[in-house]
Scaffold this motif. Structure first.
Motif, mmCIF file in Angstrom:
data_model
loop_
_atom_site.group_PDB
_atom_site.id
_atom_site.type_symbol
_atom_site.label_atom_id
_atom_site.label_comp_id
_atom_site.label_asym_id
_atom_site.label_seq_id
_atom_site.Cartn_x
_atom_site.Cartn_y
_atom_site.Cartn_z
ATOM 1 N N THR A 176 2.163 5.051 -3.591
ATOM 2 C CA THR A 176 1.080 4.093 -3.352
ATOM 3 C C THR A 176 1.389 3.113 -2.230
ATOM 4 N N PRO A 177 2.521 2.383 -2.252
ATOM 5 C CA PRO A 177 2.774 1.461 -1.145
ATOM 6 C C PRO A 177 3.033 2.148 0.189
ATOM 7 N N PHE A 178 3.648 3.332 0.165
ATOM 8 C CA PHE A 178 3.867 4.035 1.429
ATOM 9 C C PHE A 178 2.542 4.506 2.020
ATOM 10 N N ALA A 179 1.622 4.952 1.183
ATOM 11 C CA ALA A 179 0.298 5.335 1.682
ATOM 12 C C ALA A 179 -0.443 4.108 2.208
ATOM 13 N N TYR A 180 -0.258 2.986 1.562
ATOM 14 C CA TYR A 180 -0.910 1.738 1.956
ATOM 15 C C TYR A 180 -0.549 1.349 3.382
ATOM 16 N N ILE A 181 0.705 1.623 3.789
ATOM 17 C CA ILE A 181 1.111 1.266 5.143
ATOM 18 C C ILE A 181 0.896 2.416 6.128
ATOM 19 N N GLY A 182 0.490 3.595 5.624
ATOM 20 C CA GLY A 182 0.107 4.676 6.529
ATOM 21 C C GLY A 182 0.907 5.950 6.445
#
Length: 226
Positions: A176-182
């Motif tokens: 989730t957080p890695f997808a959030y930053i791209g």
């Protein structure tokens, strides 16, 4: 030439290939890196052991500094953000991020959560504008990076649609957080049955190692062609 960021987060310092009670995730990340170097020996490797040397957790001062525009930051703010800046720079320079993240009480190690909190940075890895139409947040990490999550679990059945999938907060908590930053190209391999310490564990280790080898073959070839 590509850059590979290799991150270990296990509290166990040794690999399970070396000692009986060693880390399975360190075993998998080392195998991944060894196989990758065989195929792409000239690629750059960046190593970060957050299990041995955890990043500083986010504090009130860190938040104040991070949300202050760079041109307005006081010297102490730059000092507070220095470690975070170094971690973000490493991440941005990498083409492939290989993370060893064991399951601790259904989630990732606190050491790796501290890492995530340091690299999810407003103005550096994600943008925010309260006046922006639609969603005020957007990812800032570009370049087609790949994330590889290599995990280990004491029990079994944590993969999607299995008996304990709803209790697995490791991969979802990282994705989730890695997808959030791209960063959305994600691959996962895990060892299970650690607490059983019988043939099921040995079979799971062997299957995970085969999966890692296959993953390296596919990713190394794809990145060579890119």
């Amino acid at each position: 030439m590509k850059a590979i960021l290799h991150i270990d987060s296990s509290a166990r310092p040794d690999s399970s290939q070396e000692t009986r009670f060693g880390s399975h995730t360190r075993r998998l990340t080392r195998r991944f890196m060894t196989e990758w170097r065989k195929r792409n020996p000239s690629d750059q490797t960046i190593y970060r052991d957050v299990g041995a040397t955890p990043p500083q957790p986010v504090t009130g001062g860190w938040i104040h500094a991070a949300f202050t525009p760079p041109e307005q930051r006081e010297p102490w703010m730059k000092d507070v953000l220095a470690e975070s800046d170094a971690l973000v720079d490493e991440l941005l320079s990498a083409d492939v991020i290989v993370v060893g993240a064991p399951m601790y009480n259904f989630g990732m190690p606190a050491q790796f959560k501290a890492y995530i909190d340091n690299i999810v940075r407003v103005g550096r890895t994600f943008g925010f504008d309260r006046n922006r139409e639609g969603v005020p947040y957007w990812p800032m990490v570009t370049g087609g990076k790949t994330l590889v999550i290599l995990s280990a679990r004491g029990d079994y059945g944590y993969d999607p649609d299995q008996r304990l999938a709803h209790m697995n907060h490791v991969e979802p908590g990282i994705v989730t957080p890695f997808a959030y930053i791209g960063i959305t190209d994600v691959h996962r391999v895990a060892i299970e049955y650690d607490e059983f310490a019988d043939d099921r564990l040995q079979n799971s280790i062997a299957a995970a190692e085969r999966a890692v080898d296959s993953l390296v073959r596919n990713l190394a070839g794809a990145h060579m062609a890119a």
